[in-house]
Scaffold this motif. Structure first.
Motif, PDB file in Angstrom:
ATOM      1  N   ALA A  41       0.819  -1.217   0.000  1.00  0.00           N
ATOM      2  CA  ALA A  41       0.000   0.000   0.000  1.00  0.00           C
ATOM      3  C   ALA A  41       0.854   1.270   0.000  1.00  0.00           C
ATOM      4  N   ASP A  42       2.114   1.144   0.393  1.00  0.00           N
ATOM      5  CA  ASP A  42       3.024   2.290   0.420  1.00  0.00           C
ATOM      6  C   ASP A  42       3.623   2.477  -0.971  1.00  0.00           C
ATOM      7  N   LYS A  43       3.210   3.501  -1.670  1.00  0.00           N
ATOM      8  CA  LYS A  43       3.636   3.733  -3.061  1.00  0.00           C
ATOM      9  C   LYS A  43       5.096   4.154  -3.176  1.00  0.00           C
ATOM     10  N   GLU A  44       5.746   4.491  -2.066  1.00  0.00           N
ATOM     11  CA  GLU A  44       7.153   4.885  -2.116  1.00  0.00           C
ATOM     12  C   GLU A  44       8.098   3.679  -2.096  1.00  0.00           C
ATOM     13  N   VAL A  45       7.594   2.508  -1.744  1.00  0.00           N
ATOM     14  CA  VAL A  45       8.430   1.307  -1.689  1.00  0.00           C
ATOM     15  C   VAL A  45       8.528   0.711  -3.091  1.00  0.00           C
ATOM     16  N   ALA A  46       9.751   0.676  -3.630  1.00  0.00           N
ATOM     17  CA  ALA A  46       9.977   0.152  -4.973  1.00  0.00           C
ATOM     18  C   ALA A  46      10.564  -1.253  -4.954  1.00  0.00           C
ATOM     19  N   VAL A  47      11.206  -1.628  -3.834  1.00  0.00           N
ATOM     20  CA  VAL A  47      11.832  -2.946  -3.722  1.00  0.00           C
ATOM     21  C   VAL A  47      11.511  -3.530  -2.351  1.00  0.00           C
ATOM     22  N   ILE A  48      10.974  -4.746  -2.358  1.00  0.00           N
ATOM     23  CA  ILE A  48      10.759  -5.486  -1.117  1.00  0.00           C
ATOM     24  C   ILE A  48      11.761  -6.626  -1.091  1.00  0.00           C
ATOM     25  N   ILE A  49      12.563  -6.652  -0.050  1.00  0.00           N
ATOM     26  CA  ILE A  49      13.564  -7.700   0.130  1.00  0.00           C
ATOM     27  C   ILE A  49      12.996  -8.714   1.107  1.00  0.00           C
ATOM     28  N   LEU A  50      13.018  -9.976   0.712  1.00  0.00           N
ATOM     29  CA  LEU A  50      12.513 -11.060   1.554  1.00  0.00           C
ATOM     30  C   LEU A  50      13.625 -12.072   1.788  1.00  0.00           C
ATOM     31  N   THR A  51      13.651 -12.687   2.953  1.00  0.00           N
ATOM     32  CA  THR A  51      14.596 -13.776   3.157  1.00  0.00           C
ATOM     33  C   THR A  51      14.080 -15.015   2.427  1.00  0.00           C
ATOM     34  N   GLU A  52      14.991 -15.865   1.992  1.00  0.00           N
ATOM     35  CA  GLU A  52      14.660 -17.043   1.179  1.00  0.00           C
ATOM     36  C   GLU A  52      13.626 -17.956   1.821  1.00  0.00           C
ATOM     37  N   SER A  68       1.010 -10.352 -10.168  1.00  0.00           N
ATOM     38  CA  SER A  68      -0.072  -9.374 -10.269  1.00  0.00           C
ATOM     39  C   SER A  68       0.400  -7.920 -10.293  1.00  0.00           C
ATOM     40  N   ARG A  69       1.666  -7.678  -9.988  1.00  0.00           N
ATOM     41  CA  ARG A  69       2.161  -6.306  -9.904  1.00  0.00           C
ATOM     42  C   ARG A  69       3.526  -6.187 -10.564  1.00  0.00           C
ATOM     43  N   SER A  70       3.767  -5.043 -11.193  1.00  0.00           N
ATOM     44  CA  SER A  70       5.099  -4.799 -11.746  1.00  0.00           C
ATOM     45  C   SER A  70       5.993  -4.116 -10.712  1.00  0.00           C
ATOM     46  N   LEU A  71       5.394  -3.374  -9.806  1.00  0.00           N
ATOM     47  CA  LEU A  71       6.120  -2.751  -8.706  1.00  0.00           C
ATOM     48  C   LEU A  71       5.367  -3.044  -7.423  1.00  0.00           C
ATOM     49  N   PRO A  72       6.031  -3.241  -6.361  1.00  0.00           N
ATOM     50  CA  PRO A  72       7.468  -3.250  -6.154  1.00  0.00           C
ATOM     51  C   PRO A  72       8.109  -4.570  -6.603  1.00  0.00           C
ATOM     52  N   LEU A  73       9.387  -4.505  -6.812  1.00  0.00           N
ATOM     53  CA  LEU A  73      10.172  -5.676  -7.167  1.00  0.00           C
ATOM     54  C   LEU A  73      10.414  -6.488  -5.902  1.00  0.00           C
ATOM     55  N   LEU A  74      10.189  -7.796  -5.958  1.00  0.00           N
ATOM     56  CA  LEU A  74      10.448  -8.677  -4.818  1.00  0.00           C
ATOM     57  C   LEU A  74      11.760  -9.411  -5.042  1.00  0.00           C
ATOM     58  N   ILE A  75      12.650  -9.300  -4.068  1.00  0.00           N
ATOM     59  CA  ILE A  75      13.961  -9.932  -4.157  1.00  0.00           C
ATOM     60  C   ILE A  75      14.134 -10.844  -2.951  1.00  0.00           C
ATOM     61  N   GLU A  76      14.584 -12.064  -3.198  1.00  0.00           N
ATOM     62  CA  GLU A  76      14.865 -12.998  -2.106  1.00  0.00           C
ATOM     63  C   GLU A  76      16.360 -13.020  -1.849  1.00  0.00           C
ATOM     64  N   ILE A  77      16.726 -12.920  -0.578  1.00  0.00           N
ATOM     65  CA  ILE A  77      18.133 -12.955  -0.189  1.00  0.00           C
ATOM     66  C   ILE A  77      18.343 -14.057   0.836  1.00  0.00           C
ATOM     67  N   PRO A  78      19.568 -14.585   0.919  1.00  0.00           N
ATOM     68  CA  PRO A  78      19.859 -15.565   1.967  1.00  0.00           C
ATOM     69  C   PRO A  78      19.874 -14.879   3.333  1.00  0.00           C
ATOM     70  N   ASP A  79      19.593 -15.636   4.373  1.00  0.00           N
ATOM     71  CA  ASP A  79      19.701 -15.067   5.709  1.00  0.00           C
ATOM     72  C   ASP A  79      21.104 -15.328   6.250  1.00  0.00           C
ATOM     73  N   ARG A  80      21.288 -15.159   7.522  1.00  0.00           N
ATOM     74  CA  ARG A  80      22.622 -15.295   8.116  1.00  0.00           C
ATOM     75  C   ARG A  80      23.188 -16.707   8.030  1.00  0.00           C
ATOM     76  N   HIS A  81      22.341 -17.693   7.748  1.00  0.00           N
ATOM     77  CA  HIS A  81      22.804 -19.070   7.639  1.00  0.00           C
ATOM     78  C   HIS A  81      23.274 -19.413   6.228  1.00  0.00           C
ATOM     79  N   GLY A  82      23.152 -18.494   5.313  1.00  0.00           N
ATOM     80  CA  GLY A  82      23.557 -18.734   3.932  1.00  0.00           C
ATOM     81  C   GLY A  82      22.386 -19.164   3.068  1.00  0.00           C
ATOM     82  N   THR A  83      22.679 -19.396   1.807  1.00  0.00           N
ATOM     83  CA  THR A  83      21.640 -19.735   0.843  1.00  0.00           C
ATOM     84  C   THR A  83      21.263 -21.206   0.903  1.00  0.00           C
ATOM     85  N   THR A  84      20.045 -21.495   0.502  1.00  0.00           N
ATOM     86  CA  THR A  84      19.594 -22.886   0.419  1.00  0.00           C
ATOM     87  C   THR A  84      19.572 -23.350  -1.032  1.00  0.00           C
ATOM     88  N   ARG A  85      19.998 -22.479  -1.925  1.00  0.00           N
ATOM     89  CA  ARG A  85      20.007 -22.810  -3.350  1.00  0.00           C
ATOM     90  C   ARG A  85      21.215 -23.671  -3.693  1.00  0.00           C
TER      91      ARG A  85
END
Length: 102
Positions: A41-52, A68-85
Motif C-alpha cells: 500500500a506504500d507507493k514509495e516502496v519500490a523494492v521489497i527484500i525477503l529472506t529465502e 499481479s504487480r510490476s512494482l514493487p520488485l520482490l527480491i529474495e536474499i539468503p539469511d545469516r545461515h547462507g543460501t539454500t540454493r
C-alpha cells in the motif's frame, strides 16, 4: 523510492537497518500476508527484500505479488545461515533462459 525488508530473523533485519533499510520481522503466514499488504500500500516502496525462507515456505503468497504487480520488485536474499540454493543456481538459470549449456 525506498527499499523495505521482510525477514524471518532479527539478525538480518538489524544488518539491513545498519545499511539504512527499514524492515520487519515476521514468522507466520498471516503475519507475512499482513506485512506484505501494508508495504504494498506504500507507493514509495519500490523494492521489497525477503529472506529465502518465505519463498520456500509460502511461494503462493510471493508468486501472487510477483504475477499481479510490476512494482514493487520482490527480491529474495539468503539469511545469516547462507543460501539454500544449489551451488550453481545462476548457471542453471542462464541455461534455462538461453537454452545453451555453459
Amino acid at each position: 523510492m525506498k527499499m523495505y525488508l521482510i525477514s524471518d530473523n532479527v539478525d538480518t533485519c538489524t544488518g539491513m537497518r545498519l545499511a539504512g533499510i527499514e524492515g520487519a520481522v515476521v514468522h507466520e503466514r498471516e503475519e507475512l500476508k499482513s506485512e506484505l499488504a501494508r508495504v504494498l500500500a506504500d507507493k514509495e516502496v519500490a523494492v521489497i527484500i525477503l529472506t529465502e525462507k518465505f519463498g520456500r515456505e509460502f511461494p503462493d503468497l510471493i508468486n501472487d505479488v510477483r504475477l499481479s504487480r510490476s512494482l514493487p520488485l520482490l527480491i529474495e536474499i539468503p539469511d545469516r545461515h547462507g543460501t539454500t540454493r544449489d551451488e550453481n543456481f545462476i548457471t542453471s538459470y542462464v541455461n534455462e533462459a538461453v537454452g545453451v549449456k555453459l
